[in-house]
Design an enzyme around this catalytic site. Structure first.
Site, PDB file in Angstrom:
ATOM      1  N   MET A 100       8.134 -14.956   7.438  1.00 50.19           N
ATOM      2  CA  MET A 100       7.648 -14.100   8.519  1.00 50.19           C
ATOM      3  C   MET A 100       6.160 -14.357   8.757  1.00 50.19           C
ATOM      4  O   MET A 100       5.353 -14.187   7.842  1.00 50.19           O
ATOM      5  CB  MET A 100       7.862 -12.626   8.157  1.00 50.19           C
ATOM      6  CG  MET A 100       9.310 -12.224   8.038  1.00 50.19           C
ATOM      7  SD  MET A 100       9.495 -10.504   7.493  1.00 50.19           S
ATOM      8  CE  MET A 100       9.143 -10.674   5.746  1.00 50.19           C
ATOM      9  N   PHE A 187       1.991  -7.547   6.457  1.00 53.72           N
ATOM     10  CA  PHE A 187       1.352  -8.830   6.723  1.00 53.72           C
ATOM     11  C   PHE A 187       2.171  -9.990   6.136  1.00 53.72           C
ATOM     12  O   PHE A 187       3.160  -9.780   5.463  1.00 53.72           O
ATOM     13  CB  PHE A 187      -0.109  -8.807   6.283  1.00 53.72           C
ATOM     14  CG  PHE A 187      -0.883  -7.684   6.930  1.00 53.72           C
ATOM     15  CD1 PHE A 187      -1.144  -7.702   8.293  1.00 53.72           C
ATOM     16  CD2 PHE A 187      -1.278  -6.580   6.196  1.00 53.72           C
ATOM     17  CE1 PHE A 187      -1.815  -6.645   8.904  1.00 53.72           C
ATOM     18  CE2 PHE A 187      -1.953  -5.527   6.799  1.00 53.72           C
ATOM     19  CZ  PHE A 187      -2.219  -5.563   8.155  1.00 53.72           C
ATOM     20  N   GLY A 188       1.751 -11.241   6.477  1.00 54.85           N
ATOM     21  CA  GLY A 188       2.566 -12.430   6.258  1.00 54.85           C
ATOM     22  C   GLY A 188       3.359 -12.450   4.964  1.00 54.85           C
ATOM     23  O   GLY A 188       2.806 -12.230   3.895  1.00 54.85           O
ATOM     24  N   SER A 189       4.648 -12.723   5.036  1.00 54.98           N
ATOM     25  CA  SER A 189       5.497 -12.606   3.861  1.00 54.98           C
ATOM     26  C   SER A 189       6.818 -13.343   4.056  1.00 54.98           C
ATOM     27  O   SER A 189       6.988 -14.113   4.990  1.00 54.98           O
ATOM     28  CB  SER A 189       5.735 -11.126   3.557  1.00 54.98           C
ATOM     29  OG  SER A 189       6.036 -10.425   4.749  1.00 54.98           O
ATOM     30  N   ARG A 190       7.777 -13.066   3.149  1.00 50.66           N
ATOM     31  CA  ARG A 190       9.015 -13.835   3.132  1.00 50.66           C
ATOM     32  C   ARG A 190      10.127 -13.016   2.497  1.00 50.66           C
ATOM     33  O   ARG A 190       9.882 -12.154   1.652  1.00 50.66           O
ATOM     34  CB  ARG A 190       8.744 -15.123   2.349  1.00 50.66           C
ATOM     35  CG  ARG A 190       9.927 -15.851   1.779  1.00 50.66           C
ATOM     36  CD  ARG A 190       9.425 -17.117   1.115  1.00 50.66           C
ATOM     37  NE  ARG A 190      10.438 -17.745   0.299  1.00 50.66           N
ATOM     38  CZ  ARG A 190      10.366 -18.985  -0.151  1.00 50.66           C
ATOM     39  NH1 ARG A 190       9.322 -19.727   0.152  1.00 50.66           N
ATOM     40  NH2 ARG A 190      11.317 -19.491  -0.891  1.00 50.66           N
TER      41      ARG A 190
END
Length: 219
Positions: A100, A187-190
Site C-alpha cells: 500500500m 501510512f505506507g505499509s503492506r
C-alpha cells in the site's frame, strides 16, 4: 465514501495547524508569493491526508463467496510465491502480498468468512514495506482465520518505513466475515496472505487490487 475513524484526530490537528500557519503568514507577509506558495502546499498536504484516511464503502457480492479469498487491502501485488511460514503454521504456504502506497486507502478487510483462532502483535523494525524482509523483521500483527471448511488463512499486517501504528479490530475466538473491517495501518505499509498451496490465485504480479472487491484466490 467517508473518513475513517483512525484519521479524525490527525485531520483535525493538521487542519488547525495549517490554518494558523497560513493566517500568520497572511498577516506578516502582506500577500507575498511565500504566502501563496505555503497556501497551495497546505492544500496539497491536507488533500493527501483526506485521501489517505478515506474509508470506501464496499460490499463483496460474488455468488461463490464461500470459496473466495478477497483482497484485504488496496494496493499492488508485490509477491506471489511458495514460502515456508515459520511463525505460526510451520508449513509451506502460498504467499500473496499487497503493498500500500501513501495514495492508497489504508483500511484493511477480512479476506474470508470464519473464526479468528490466533492473534499476535510483534514489535520490530521499520524497513520499507515492499522489501521481502519486512514480512519477518518489521513490526506486524498476525491473524489466523479458520474457515468453516477447516482451512486456515493467515493474514499479516506489516508496518512500513513510515507506518508507526497498526490497529487490529478483530479478536481471538471472534467470528468474522467478508465485508468486515480487519484493521488499519497508518501510512505506507503492506498486508501478506498465506494461503493453502492448492489455492487458485486469480491475480498477477504488479496488478492493482481493491480491498473487499478484488478476488485474490479461490479455494
Amino acid at each position: 465514501m467517508k473518513i475513517h475513524k483512525e484519521g479524525n484526530k490527525v485531520i483535525i490537528y493538521t487542519f488547525i495547524t495549517l490554518l494558523l500557519l497560513n493566517w500568520i503568514l497572511y498577516q506578516v507577509t502582506n500577500h507575498s508569493l511565500l504566502f501563496y506558495f505555503v497556501l497551495l502546499l497546505s492544500i496539497g498536504i491536507f488533500s493527501l491526508l483526506i485521501n489517505f484516511f478515506r474509508c470506501p464503502i464496499r460490499i463483496f457480492n460474488d455468488h461463490h463467496r464461500e470459496e473466495a479469498i478477497v483482497a484485504p487491502a488496496d494496493g499492488t501485488i508485490v509477491v506471489i510465491e511458495e514460502v515456508m511460514e515459520n511463525e505460526y503454521l510451520h508449513e509451506k504456504r502460498l504467499q500473496v502480498s499487497i503493498f500500500m502506497s501513501l495514495f492508497n486507502a489504508h483500511v484493511n478487510w477480512v479476506p474470508c468468512d470464519g473464526k479468528v483462532i490466533h492473534l499476535t502483535h510483534q514489535n520490530g523494525r521499520f524497513w520499507a514495506a515492499y522489501l521481502p524482509k519486512s514480512s519477518t523483521e518489521n513490526e506486524r500483527s498476525t491473524i489466523v482465520i479458520e474457515r468453516p471448511d477447516g482451512e486456515q488463512i493467515l493474514v499479516r499486517q506489516i508496518a512500513g518505513a513510515m507506518a508507526k501504528r497498526i490497529a487490529t479490530y478483530v479478536k481471538p475466538e471472534q467470528k468474522c466475515h467478508i465485508n468486515q473491517q480487519l484493521g488499519f495501518i497508518k501510512f505506507g505499509s503492506r498486508v501478506d496472505l498465506f494461503l493453502p498451496l492448492h489455492a487458485k490465485v486469480e491475480v498477477e504480479m504488479g496488478a492493482y487490487v481493491k480491498g473487499n472487491q478484488t478476488k485474490i484466490a479461490q479455494l
